[in-house]
Design a protein around this motif. Structure first.
Motif, PDB file in Angstrom:
ATOM      1  N   ALA A 186      14.527  -8.206  -5.668  1.00 39.48           N
ATOM      2  CA  ALA A 186      13.625  -7.050  -5.712  1.00 39.48           C
ATOM      3  C   ALA A 186      13.664  -6.265  -4.408  1.00 39.48           C
ATOM      4  O   ALA A 186      13.143  -5.157  -4.332  1.00 39.48           O
ATOM      5  N   LEU A 187      14.285  -6.838  -3.399  1.00 34.91           N
ATOM      6  CA  LEU A 187      14.278  -6.221  -2.072  1.00 34.91           C
ATOM      7  C   LEU A 187      15.620  -5.652  -1.657  1.00 34.91           C
ATOM      8  O   LEU A 187      15.716  -4.524  -1.189  1.00 34.91           O
ATOM      9  N   VAL A 188      16.678  -6.460  -1.849  1.00 31.92           N
ATOM     10  CA  VAL A 188      17.961  -6.127  -1.236  1.00 31.92           C
ATOM     11  C   VAL A 188      18.876  -5.434  -2.231  1.00 31.92           C
ATOM     12  O   VAL A 188      19.031  -5.870  -3.373  1.00 31.92           O
ATOM     13  N   ARG A 199       8.896   9.150   5.786  1.00 36.25           N
ATOM     14  CA  ARG A 199       9.282   9.596   4.436  1.00 36.25           C
ATOM     15  C   ARG A 199       9.435   8.349   3.570  1.00 36.25           C
ATOM     16  O   ARG A 199      10.256   7.477   3.854  1.00 36.25           O
ATOM     17  N   ARG A 200       8.630   8.248   2.537  1.00 39.51           N
ATOM     18  CA  ARG A 200       8.552   6.993   1.779  1.00 39.51           C
ATOM     19  C   ARG A 200       8.861   7.176   0.300  1.00 39.51           C
ATOM     20  O   ARG A 200       9.273   6.249  -0.383  1.00 39.51           O
ATOM     21  N   VAL A 201       8.651   8.406  -0.189  1.00 39.45           N
ATOM     22  CA  VAL A 201       8.861   8.653  -1.618  1.00 39.45           C
ATOM     23  C   VAL A 201       9.691   9.923  -1.755  1.00 39.45           C
ATOM     24  O   VAL A 201       9.399  10.930  -1.100  1.00 39.45           O
ATOM     25  N   PRO A 218       0.816  -1.226   0.000  1.00 41.94           N
ATOM     26  CA  PRO A 218       0.000   0.000   0.000  1.00 41.94           C
ATOM     27  C   PRO A 218       0.848   1.274   0.000  1.00 41.94           C
ATOM     28  O   PRO A 218       0.447   2.270  -0.607  1.00 41.94           O
ATOM     29  N   GLU A 219       2.022   1.257   0.660  1.00 41.71           N
ATOM     30  CA  GLU A 219       2.854   2.481   0.699  1.00 41.71           C
ATOM     31  C   GLU A 219       3.179   2.980  -0.696  1.00 41.71           C
ATOM     32  O   GLU A 219       3.365   4.175  -0.926  1.00 41.71           O
ATOM     33  N   THR A 220       3.300   2.037  -1.617  1.00 42.31           N
ATOM     34  CA  THR A 220       3.731   2.390  -2.973  1.00 42.31           C
ATOM     35  C   THR A 220       2.656   3.193  -3.709  1.00 42.31           C
ATOM     36  O   THR A 220       2.948   3.882  -4.687  1.00 42.31           O
ATOM     37  N   THR A 277       7.631 -14.130   6.143  1.00 41.30           N
ATOM     38  CA  THR A 277       6.649 -14.063   5.055  1.00 41.30           C
ATOM     39  C   THR A 277       7.214 -13.291   3.858  1.00 41.30           C
ATOM     40  O   THR A 277       6.922 -13.590   2.711  1.00 41.30           O
ATOM     41  N   VAL A 278       8.049 -12.288   4.167  1.00 43.11           N
ATOM     42  CA  VAL A 278       8.706 -11.531   3.091  1.00 43.11           C
ATOM     43  C   VAL A 278      10.004 -12.245   2.696  1.00 43.11           C
ATOM     44  O   VAL A 278      10.227 -12.576   1.531  1.00 43.11           O
ATOM     45  N   ARG A 279      10.832 -12.517   3.687  1.00 44.18           N
ATOM     46  CA  ARG A 279      12.194 -13.015   3.441  1.00 44.18           C
ATOM     47  C   ARG A 279      12.220 -14.348   2.695  1.00 44.18           C
ATOM     48  O   ARG A 279      13.006 -14.545   1.775  1.00 44.18           O
TER      49      ARG A 279
HETATM   50  N1  GLN Z   1       8.797  -1.987   1.463  1.00 43.30           N
HETATM   51  C1  GLN Z   1       9.362  -3.254   1.172  1.00 43.30           C
HETATM   52  C2  GLN Z   1       9.567  -4.072   2.444  1.00 43.30           C
HETATM   53  O1  GLN Z   1       9.976  -3.520   3.430  1.00 43.30           O
HETATM   54  C3  GLN Z   1      10.674  -3.119   0.434  1.00 43.30           C
HETATM   55  C4  GLN Z   1      10.436  -2.808  -0.966  1.00 43.30           C
HETATM   56  C5  GLN Z   1      11.705  -2.560  -1.708  1.00 43.30           C
HETATM   57  O2  GLN Z   1      12.816  -2.890  -1.336  1.00 43.30           O
HETATM   58  N2  GLN Z   1      11.537  -1.945  -2.799  1.00 43.30           N
HETATM   59  O3  GLN Z   1       9.291  -5.237   2.477  1.00 43.30           O
END
Ligand code: GLN
Length: 307
Positions: free
Chosen positions: A236-238, A299-301, A105-107, A227-229
């Protein structure tokens, strides 16, 4: 067995939801009731809303078996979006799989900022008395598009824009293509396999470059929820040891690819917000910068103007 007992022991929609909500809250879900509803609706092949008029109904054995399996996998940590194969983002449904990040949702704040900027740019272009660019479609890039969530949502709401959806991962781009098709914007989207802007024709100039790049540091990754890791693509994350590495490359590359007055709009984490502004300020091509905060007030964007 009395009438009452029978109904108490019947696995109605309502009882299934109650039991599963309780189970998920003990198994680390942040949104146990929502997870239960999405999975039960999926198993019954109905919408979530329809569950509410079916509380007293009894799903058949096949639906219960499908639901049980989904609940088991969710209990083991699999994200709901991967179990059902989609996630809602910006009121649109996006197909996702193991090759794409699940839209957050933050995106959505990034999409709103991009659409606001697009309106301003289009307004300026219409006001211009002359010039080749007058009223021309906006050229927009979504770098690291993944499922296409940012680019496709933007294109749906900015019907004149042309989009380059860019990702280093071909399997991710296939999902983006599917989503663009589904939301009827594919005719305005180019899909390009590229590491950031590296393989994009250098003559191509953009009004807006949008990106939710990898920005998690190695140490933060180790701390992420399983759940994420364990289920979302690490690439796409790191980004690297600091988390700023990919953003730094993107800020550098975008200097030469943005039209004057255009903007680079990047999602980031509040932890690296100051570092990212400093990176942008090193380059004379960039002017004003601003942050957009997420609903948690972080601050997200980061939105950076190209002079
Ligand atoms: N907001 C994501 C998270 O913390 C990270 C997304 C990203 O690295 N682009 O899981």
């Amino acid at each position: 067995m009395s009438e009452n007992q029978t109904s108490a022991e019947t696995w109605t929609v309502l009882r299934l939801l109650q039991w599963t909500t309780d189970f998920f809250s003990k198994h680390g879900s942040d949104s146990p009731r929502l997870d239960a509803e999405i999975l039960l609706a999926h198993a019954r092949q109905c919408s979530r809303i329809e569950l509410y008029t079916a509380f007293e109904q009894e799903p058949d054995a096949e639906q219960r078996a499908a639901f049980r399996e989904l609940v088991r996998r969710r209990g083991e940590g699999t994200p709901v979006a991967l179990l059902v194969g989609y996630k809602e983002f910006y009121s649109l449904r996006f197909r996702v799989n193991e090759h794409t990040l699940i839209p957050r949702p933050e995106t959505e704040h990034l999409v709103i900022e991009a659409l606001d900027c697009a309106k301003l740019l289009q307004g300026k272009s219409l006001q211009a008395a002359s010039g080749d660019d007058r009223g021309a479609p906006l050229q927009v890039a979504d770098i690291g598009t993944g499922s296409g969530a940012i680019g496709v949502s933007f294109a749906v709401h900015c019907p004149s824009a042309k989009l380059s959806a860019v990702d280093i991962s071909e399997p991710a781009l296939e999902i983006a293509r599917w989503n663009a098709d589904q939301h009827e914007v594919a005719d305005r989207v180019d899909f390009v396999v590229s590491d950031l802007l590296e393989s994009i024709d250098s003559s191509q100039q953009f009004d807006l470059i949008l990106s939710n790049p990898p920005y998690v540091s190695e140490s933060e990754f180790a701390e992420l929820d399983r759940t994420v890791r364990d289920f979302e693509p690490k690439t796409a994350l790191v980004s690297g040891p600091a988390g700023t590495e990919t953003i730094e490359r993107l800020i550098d590359q975008a200097r030469g690819r943005l039209k004057s007055g255009g903007r680079l709009i990047i999602e980031l984490s509040p932890m690296i917000a100051d570092a990212c502004v400093k990176i942008a300020e090193q380059f004379e091509e960039y002017g004003q910068t601003r942050f957009v905060k997420d609903l948690a007030g972080h601050r997200r964007v980061l939105s950076i103007e190209r002079r």
